[in-house]
Design an enzyme around this catalytic site. Structure first.
Site, PDB file in Angstrom:
ATOM      1  N   CYS A 194       0.815  -1.224   0.000  1.00  0.00           N
ATOM      2  CA  CYS A 194       0.000   0.000   0.000  1.00  0.00           C
ATOM      3  C   CYS A 194       0.846   1.269   0.000  1.00  0.00           C
ATOM      4  O   CYS A 194       0.360   2.345  -0.351  1.00  0.00           O
ATOM      5  CB  CYS A 194      -0.951   0.003   1.194  1.00  0.00           C
ATOM      6  SG  CYS A 194      -2.056  -1.406   1.186  1.00  0.00           S
TER       7      CYS A 194
ATOM      8  N   ASN B   3     -10.121  -0.036  -0.053  1.00  0.00           N
ATOM      9  CA  ASN B   3      -8.655   0.028  -0.019  1.00  0.00           C
ATOM     10  C   ASN B   3      -8.108  -0.455  -1.360  1.00  0.00           C
ATOM     11  O   ASN B   3      -8.157  -1.645  -1.655  1.00  0.00           O
ATOM     12  CB  ASN B   3      -8.163  -0.850   1.137  1.00  0.00           C
ATOM     13  CG  ASN B   3      -6.648  -0.858   1.277  1.00  0.00           C
ATOM     14  OD1 ASN B   3      -5.932  -0.394   0.389  1.00  0.00           O
ATOM     15  ND2 ASN B   3      -6.161  -1.397   2.384  1.00  0.00           N
TER      16      ASN B   3
ATOM     17  N   HIS C 298      -3.346   7.166   2.850  1.00  0.00           N
ATOM     18  CA  HIS C 298      -3.756   5.894   2.245  1.00  0.00           C
ATOM     19  C   HIS C 298      -5.153   5.554   2.756  1.00  0.00           C
ATOM     20  O   HIS C 298      -5.448   5.714   3.946  1.00  0.00           O
ATOM     21  CB  HIS C 298      -2.744   4.810   2.632  1.00  0.00           C
ATOM     22  CG  HIS C 298      -3.200   3.440   2.287  1.00  0.00           C
ATOM     23  ND1 HIS C 298      -3.690   3.116   1.040  1.00  0.00           N
ATOM     24  CD2 HIS C 298      -3.261   2.297   3.027  1.00  0.00           C
ATOM     25  CE1 HIS C 298      -4.016   1.833   1.032  1.00  0.00           C
ATOM     26  NE2 HIS C 298      -3.779   1.321   2.216  1.00  0.00           N
TER      27      HIS C 298
HETATM   28  O1  UT7 Z   1      -3.817  -1.177   3.672  1.00  0.00           O
HETATM   29  C1  UT7 Z   1      -2.784  -1.728   4.394  1.00  0.00           C
HETATM   30  C2  UT7 Z   1      -2.913  -1.618   5.843  1.00  0.00           C
HETATM   31  N1  UT7 Z   1      -4.128  -2.175   6.307  1.00  0.00           N
HETATM   32  C3  UT7 Z   1      -4.753  -1.637   7.301  1.00  0.00           C
HETATM   33  O2  UT7 Z   1      -4.318  -0.626   7.787  1.00  0.00           O
HETATM   34  C4  UT7 Z   1      -5.972  -2.324   7.835  1.00  0.00           C
HETATM   35  C5  UT7 Z   1      -5.952  -2.280   9.325  1.00  0.00           C
HETATM   36  N2  UT7 Z   1      -7.036  -2.949   9.971  1.00  0.00           N
HETATM   37  C6  UT7 Z   1      -8.343  -2.605   9.897  1.00  0.00           C
HETATM   38  O3  UT7 Z   1      -8.719  -1.763   9.089  1.00  0.00           O
HETATM   39  C7  UT7 Z   1      -9.302  -3.222  10.858  1.00  0.00           C
HETATM   40  O4  UT7 Z   1      -8.579  -4.000  11.796  1.00  0.00           O
HETATM   41  C8  UT7 Z   1     -10.393  -4.129  10.200  1.00  0.00           C
HETATM   42  C9  UT7 Z   1     -11.416  -3.255   9.478  1.00  0.00           C
HETATM   43  C10 UT7 Z   1      -9.747  -5.080   9.249  1.00  0.00           C
HETATM   44  C11 UT7 Z   1     -11.140  -4.905  11.265  1.00  0.00           C
HETATM   45  O5  UT7 Z   1     -11.657  -4.057  12.266  1.00  0.00           O
HETATM   46  P1  UT7 Z   1     -11.423  -4.394  13.813  1.00  0.00           P
HETATM   47  O6  UT7 Z   1     -12.180  -3.407  14.592  1.00  0.00           O
HETATM   48  O7  UT7 Z   1      -9.945  -4.470  14.031  1.00  0.00           O
HETATM   49  O8  UT7 Z   1     -12.122  -5.795  13.975  1.00  0.00           O
HETATM   50  P2  UT7 Z   1     -11.498  -7.178  14.460  1.00  0.00           P
HETATM   51  O9  UT7 Z   1     -10.611  -7.758  13.431  1.00  0.00           O
HETATM   52  O10 UT7 Z   1     -10.966  -7.024  15.849  1.00  0.00           O
HETATM   53  O11 UT7 Z   1     -12.816  -8.067  14.545  1.00  0.00           O
HETATM   54  C12 UT7 Z   1     -13.872  -7.757  15.466  1.00  0.00           C
HETATM   55  C13 UT7 Z   1     -14.992  -8.758  15.266  1.00  0.00           C
HETATM   56  C14 UT7 Z   1     -14.523 -10.200  15.277  1.00  0.00           C
HETATM   57  O12 UT7 Z   1     -15.500 -10.975  15.921  1.00  0.00           O
HETATM   58  P3  UT7 Z   1     -15.299 -11.445  17.448  1.00  0.00           P
HETATM   59  O13 UT7 Z   1     -14.023 -12.240  17.467  1.00  0.00           O
HETATM   60  O14 UT7 Z   1     -15.201 -10.184  18.249  1.00  0.00           O
HETATM   61  O15 UT7 Z   1     -16.515 -12.245  17.725  1.00  0.00           O
HETATM   62  C15 UT7 Z   1     -14.488 -10.584  13.818  1.00  0.00           C
HETATM   63  O16 UT7 Z   1     -14.694 -11.955  13.582  1.00  0.00           O
HETATM   64  O17 UT7 Z   1     -15.616  -8.545  13.987  1.00  0.00           O
HETATM   65  C16 UT7 Z   1     -15.671  -9.802  13.288  1.00  0.00           C
HETATM   66  N3  UT7 Z   1     -15.580  -9.520  11.846  1.00  0.00           N
HETATM   67  C17 UT7 Z   1     -16.644  -9.241  11.087  1.00  0.00           C
HETATM   68  N4  UT7 Z   1     -17.966  -9.152  11.368  1.00  0.00           N
HETATM   69  C18 UT7 Z   1     -18.796  -8.818  10.358  1.00  0.00           C
HETATM   70  C19 UT7 Z   1     -14.466  -9.473  11.093  1.00  0.00           C
HETATM   71  N5  UT7 Z   1     -14.780  -9.157   9.829  1.00  0.00           N
HETATM   72  C20 UT7 Z   1     -16.136  -9.014   9.804  1.00  0.00           C
HETATM   73  C21 UT7 Z   1     -17.054  -8.690   8.793  1.00  0.00           C
HETATM   74  N6  UT7 Z   1     -18.363  -8.587   9.104  1.00  0.00           N
HETATM   75  N7  UT7 Z   1     -16.670  -8.417   7.513  1.00  0.00           N
END
Ligand code: UT7
Length: 326
Positions: free
Chosen positions: A113, A283, A253
């Site tokens: 990225c 993204n 980004h």
């Molecule tokens: O571009 C290069 C660099 N990339 C980035 O900078 C991306 C960085 N990360 C992020 O943008 C975020 O971490 C995400 C958007 C990917 C995820 O958000 P988060 O607040 O960190 O969520 P998480 O991964 O901690 O997941 C929270 C919950 C989980 O469920 P439990 O374990 O709490 O029951 C996931 O399983 O959300 C669940 N989950 C979803 N639920 C509905 C994960 N993906 C989804 C989804 N829909 N698509």
């Protein structure tokens, strides 16, 4: 002193729109979750057979048109991508053919990225050294072809697109004031495509195990991103003896609106100075900054004399910035 100046910008996104509601029918997710956690509402998806060089070609033609130049006027083509048409030749060479840029040298840059800003920095160096007069720098991605469409943790985030800029040698006030590149290979496992290279060469097993798709430890990546991006912005502004308030536009980004807002808040930058389009494109990795820059230029958000900060973060891990006097 010679500077590299962005004399034109261009961008292109595929026609097909995939909304959060479309994704609700594909995986266990919701528009509410995607919007709240990422800020993304929809993204563009390349057509079957549409490649990174196809998107790059459209974006580059738009930039060349704005510059009033032809492919033959370009000395060097640098393409930032991690979803190039094939392992080799470079997507830059395929683009060179399409643009009929006969005298240009071409190569790709892989910094995920952060790729566009790495490529911009390389292009800037060639111009500042006097080796080249005009460099085309492109970020292009078709990550939809490298996404596991059954993995809700990644498939809702990425989109396809391309952006391009033409750099030219200039001696006035306008131009790239500084670029700052960083990486930390210790964190490579946070974000990668593990299959298809010499570590896991393509085989039936690698396909079966989904190793050709993007893997991301989103939450850990998120935390590093917020920490790193504030420090990077501070480093960049300090290097140029500028305060955040002197910026007209901050173009980050487009990975996650929460990361963008956290960075802006830490810099005390009001959100009306921050260029955001991830709601429409998701993204797009190396393409996200040049697409956002092109939109900002074409809508008149950036004018001559303005200070503009570009900043990216991604797989590698890598992070990079550029401070531009427009
Ligand atoms: O571009 C290069 C660099 N990339 C980035 O900078 C991306 C960085 N990360 C992020 O943008 C975020 O971490 C995400 C958007 C990917 C995820 O958000 P988060 O607040 O960190 O969520 P998480 O991964 O901690 O997941 C929270 C919950 C989980 O469920 P439990 O374990 O709490 O029951 C996931 O399983 O959300 C669940 N989950 C979803 N639920 C509905 C994960 N993906 C989804 C989804 N829909 N698509």
């Amino acid at each position: 002193m010679v500077k590299a100046r962005i004399i034109a910008t261009g961008s292109y996104v595929p026609e097909k729109v995939l909304t959060n509601h479309d994704l609700e029918k594909m995986v266990d997710t919701s528009d509410e979750w995607i919007t709240e956690r990422s800020g993304i509402k929809e993204r563009r998806i390349a057509a079957k057979g549409q490649t990174a060089s196809d998107l790059a070609c459209e974006a580059s033609k738009a930039a060349l048109k704005q510059a009033g130049l032809k492919g033959g006027d370009i000395d060097m083509i640098i393409v930032a991508t991690v979803s190039g048409d094939m392992p080799f030749p470079s997507t830059a060479c395929l683009l060179q053919k399409r643009l009929d840029a006969k005298k240009a040298a071409g190569f790709d840059v892989n910094a995920a990225c952060s790729g566009f800003l790495y490529a911009l920095s390389v292009g800037e160096s060639f111009i500042k050294s006097g080796a080249h007069k005009r460099v085309l720098v492109v970020g292009t991605e078709v990550l939809s072809k490298f996404v596991d469409w059954e993995d809700r943790t990644t498939c809702v985030l990425f989109g396809d697109g391309a952006g391009a800029v033409v750099l030219e040698a200039a001696t006035g006030d306008s131009g790239i004031l500084s670029t700052h590149l960083h990486s930390d290979g210790n964190l490579w496992e946070l974000l990668n495509i593990p299959g298809g290279g010499s570590k896991n060469p393509p085989s039936k097993d690698t396909v079966k195990e989904g190793l050709h798709c993007i893997k991301m430890k989103g939450n850990e990546t998120f935390k590093v991103a917020v920490r790193t991006l504030e420090a990077l912005a501070t480093e960049t502004l300090k290097h140029n003896k500028l305060k955040p308030a002197q910026l007209t536009a901050f173009i980050p980004h487009q990975a996650n609106l929460r990361i963008i807002k956290a960075t802006a808040e830490r810099l005390s930058l009001p959100m009306d100075k921050v260029v955001v389009n991830l709601d429409r494109y998701g993204n797009t990795s190396a393409a996200s900054i040049p697409i956002a820059l092109d939109e900002a230029v074409r809508t008149g958000r950036i004018r001559t004399g303005d200070y503009v900060l570009l900043e990216a973060f991604g797989g590698g891990l890598t992070w990079a910035s550029a401070l531009i006097r427009w």
